[in-house]
Design a protein around this motif. Structure first.
Motif, PDB file in Angstrom:
ATOM      1  N   UNK A   1       4.581   3.250 -10.053  1.00  0.00           N
ATOM      2  CA  UNK A   1       3.315   2.534  -9.607  1.00  0.00           C
ATOM      3  C   UNK A   1       3.234   4.009  -8.139  1.00  0.00           C
ATOM      4  N   UNK A   2       1.353   4.649  -7.770  1.00  0.00           N
ATOM      5  CA  UNK A   2       1.647   5.697  -6.849  1.00  0.00           C
ATOM      6  C   UNK A   2       2.003   4.681  -5.417  1.00  0.00           C
ATOM      7  N   UNK A   3       1.901   3.190  -5.322  1.00  0.00           N
ATOM      8  CA  UNK A   3       2.051   3.253  -3.967  1.00  0.00           C
ATOM      9  C   UNK A   3       3.849   3.049  -3.836  1.00  0.00           C
ATOM     10  N   UNK A   4       4.681   3.578  -4.757  1.00  0.00           N
ATOM     11  CA  UNK A   4       6.209   3.627  -4.362  1.00  0.00           C
ATOM     12  C   UNK A   4       6.855   2.075  -4.445  1.00  0.00           C
TER      13      UNK A   4
ATOM     14  N   UNK B   1       0.507  -0.360   0.080  1.00  0.00           N
ATOM     15  CA  UNK B   1       0.290  -0.337  -0.355  1.00  0.00           C
ATOM     16  C   UNK B   1       0.968   1.134   0.291  1.00  0.00           C
ATOM     17  N   UNK B   2       0.230   2.118  -0.303  1.00  0.00           N
ATOM     18  CA  UNK B   2       0.294   3.672  -0.584  1.00  0.00           C
ATOM     19  C   UNK B   2       1.529   3.849   0.747  1.00  0.00           C
ATOM     20  N   UNK B   3       3.132   4.078   1.067  1.00  0.00           N
ATOM     21  CA  UNK B   3       4.104   4.486   2.372  1.00  0.00           C
ATOM     22  C   UNK B   3       5.576   5.015   1.587  1.00  0.00           C
ATOM     23  N   UNK B   4       5.608   5.533   2.654  1.00  0.00           N
ATOM     24  CA  UNK B   4       7.176   6.550   2.485  1.00  0.00           C
ATOM     25  C   UNK B   4       7.582   5.151   2.796  1.00  0.00           C
ATOM     26  N   UNK B   5       8.626   4.736   2.059  1.00  0.00           N
ATOM     27  CA  UNK B   5       9.947   3.975   2.668  1.00  0.00           C
ATOM     28  C   UNK B   5      10.914   4.300   3.713  1.00  0.00           C
TER      29      UNK B   5
ATOM     30  N   UNK C   1       9.822  -5.076  -8.252  1.00  0.00           N
ATOM     31  CA  UNK C   1      10.239  -4.477  -6.980  1.00  0.00           C
ATOM     32  C   UNK C   1      11.344  -3.935  -6.820  1.00  0.00           C
ATOM     33  N   UNK C   2      10.578  -2.364  -6.481  1.00  0.00           N
ATOM     34  CA  UNK C   2      11.986  -1.284  -6.323  1.00  0.00           C
ATOM     35  C   UNK C   2      13.131  -1.215  -5.578  1.00  0.00           C
ATOM     36  N   UNK C   3      12.431  -1.595  -4.523  1.00  0.00           N
ATOM     37  CA  UNK C   3      13.913  -2.034  -3.692  1.00  0.00           C
ATOM     38  C   UNK C   3      14.760  -2.993  -3.380  1.00  0.00           C
ATOM     39  N   UNK C   4      14.223  -4.233  -3.651  1.00  0.00           N
ATOM     40  CA  UNK C   4      14.790  -5.136  -4.239  1.00  0.00           C
ATOM     41  C   UNK C   4      15.753  -5.242  -5.617  1.00  0.00           C
ATOM     42  N   UNK C   5      14.745  -4.449  -6.697  1.00  0.00           N
ATOM     43  CA  UNK C   5      15.460  -4.893  -7.772  1.00  0.00           C
ATOM     44  C   UNK C   5      14.912  -6.613  -8.487  1.00  0.00           C
TER      45      UNK C   5
END
Length: 372
Positions: free
Chosen positions: A59-62, A12-16, A78-82
């Motif tokens: 994506x809006x959920x970052x 869900x949308x939330x700051x990392x 997946x942005x954080x893991x690549x």
């Protein structure tokens, strides 16, 4: 459309959290330019495409992003893991543009196969196709802010707008000049959804009022030049080995972006300049010699404090849109950069290049003292 995406591995949308590499702050800054002024680094490289990357979308959920390539595929990362989560197959030619709906429940893709496809980014399921009987290669897509409409730019003079839920064509916008046969390549909605800007292959830009009837408000011709070579019009020839146009009009519009407050439109062109326009008057406020090659995309950060541009000169540049001054240059791609997109908080940026890679960039770390 549902504004609450179902819980899934997309999150869900939330700051990392700071531990994931996001800037460390004692107090959150509402101005993302602070982070890009402090520094920038290449955080991650996403590899998997077999051919040049033409499109990226955040994506809006970052949590995830998408990339589209000449290899006909769309890849979800997946942005954080690549980690590559999914490969979406269906297009039969190069994927030229991508756009997530504002609620994140749809991904729209456009291709030189002359079709627009809608996908479920959570499952990778193909939902439906938007297709005009006499449509042309699709170069750009833009969702309206409420997610109800989708506009496309293509290798034709018309700009079509569809109702997303029913795949019904709502409007076909045409230049007021009936003799204008130039391609409206780039199109984008304003943040309030009232206006649509289009840019064509000879440097012309048009502002339309979307509803009720798609009325043309004004034309902006700061990039425009004589489109004729003697008596023969030359639009360009696609060269597969170069993945680009061998011959094209010198002022071809590569990117358009409205500022979040809707008061400014920025255009980037093959003439290597960016122009800043007042909206809705169409007054030219500023011209910046931005790159040494064709400017392919421009994008505002969500807070409007940073403007990013990318170019065939292989660089990405960050600008202060209030002054037109350069903040910094990002270098890392080996070949022309064709697409970029900001994260929802504006502190990260993704870019896609002809070098077949997608890169994730991040602004510098800043410690803000409470009360300042």
């Amino acid at each position: 459309m549902n504004n609450n995406p179902a819980a899934s591995n997309l999150g869900t949308a939330a700051p990392a959290p700071a531990a994931s590499g996001m800037p460390n702050t004692t107090e959150t800054s509402s101005d993302c330019s602070v982070f890009w002024r402090a520094g920038a680094k290449e955080l991650r490289v996403f590899r998997g495409h077999h051919d040049p990357v033409w499109a990226v979308a955040y994506h809006p959920n970052a949590v995830i992003m998408a990339s589209g390539s000449v290899d006909h595929t769309i890849r979800i990362w997946e942005i954080e893991t690549g980690r590559m989560l999914k490969i979406l197959r269906g297009h039969t030619d190069a994927v030229r543009c991508l756009s997530f709906s504002p609620d994140g429940e749809l991904l729209a893709s456009g291709s030189t196969d002359r079709t627009i496809r809608l996908w479920n980014p959570k499952t990778g399921e193909f939902i439906r196709m938007l297709f005009g009987r006499y449509d042309h290669a699709v170069h750009s897509l833009s969702f309206s802010p409420d997610g109800l409409m989708l506009a496309r730019g293509n290798e034709n003079k018309d700009i079509k707008i569809w109702e997303v839920s029913t795949a019904t064509e709502l409007l076909s916008l045409l230049p007021r000049d009936v003799y204008d046969q130039h391609w409206n390549i780039v199109t984008t909605f304003s943040q309030d959804g009232r206006l649509l800007a289009t840019g064509n292959d000879i440097g012309g830009i048009t502002l339309f009022e979307v509803l009720p009837g798609g009325q043309e408000i004004c034309t902006l011709e700061g990039h425009k030049s004589d489109p004729f070579d003697g008596t023969i019009e030359r639009r360009g020839q696609w060269v597969e080995s170069q993945e680009g146009w061998e011959v094209a009009f010198e002022n071809w519009i590569g990117g358009l972006a409205f500022s979040p407050d809707g008061r400014m439109l920025v255009s980037g062109s093959r003439d290597t300049t960016m122009k800043f326009w007042e909206v809705p008057s169409g007054k030219l406020m500023r011209t910046v010699k931005a790159h040494s090659g064709w400017i392919r995309s421009v994008a505002f950060s969500p807070d409007g404090k940073v403007l990013a541009s990318c170019s065939d000169d292989t660089s990405i540049k960050m600008w202060d849109p209030a002054t037109g001054r350069l903040i910094r240059t990002l270098k890392g791609h080996r070949d022309p950069v064709r697409a970029l997109a900001f994260s929802p908080d504006g502190r990260r940026l993704v870019s896609g290049s002809l070098d077949r890679s997608v890169k994730l960039w991040q602004g510098g770390e800043v410690t803000l003292q409470a009360g300042r």
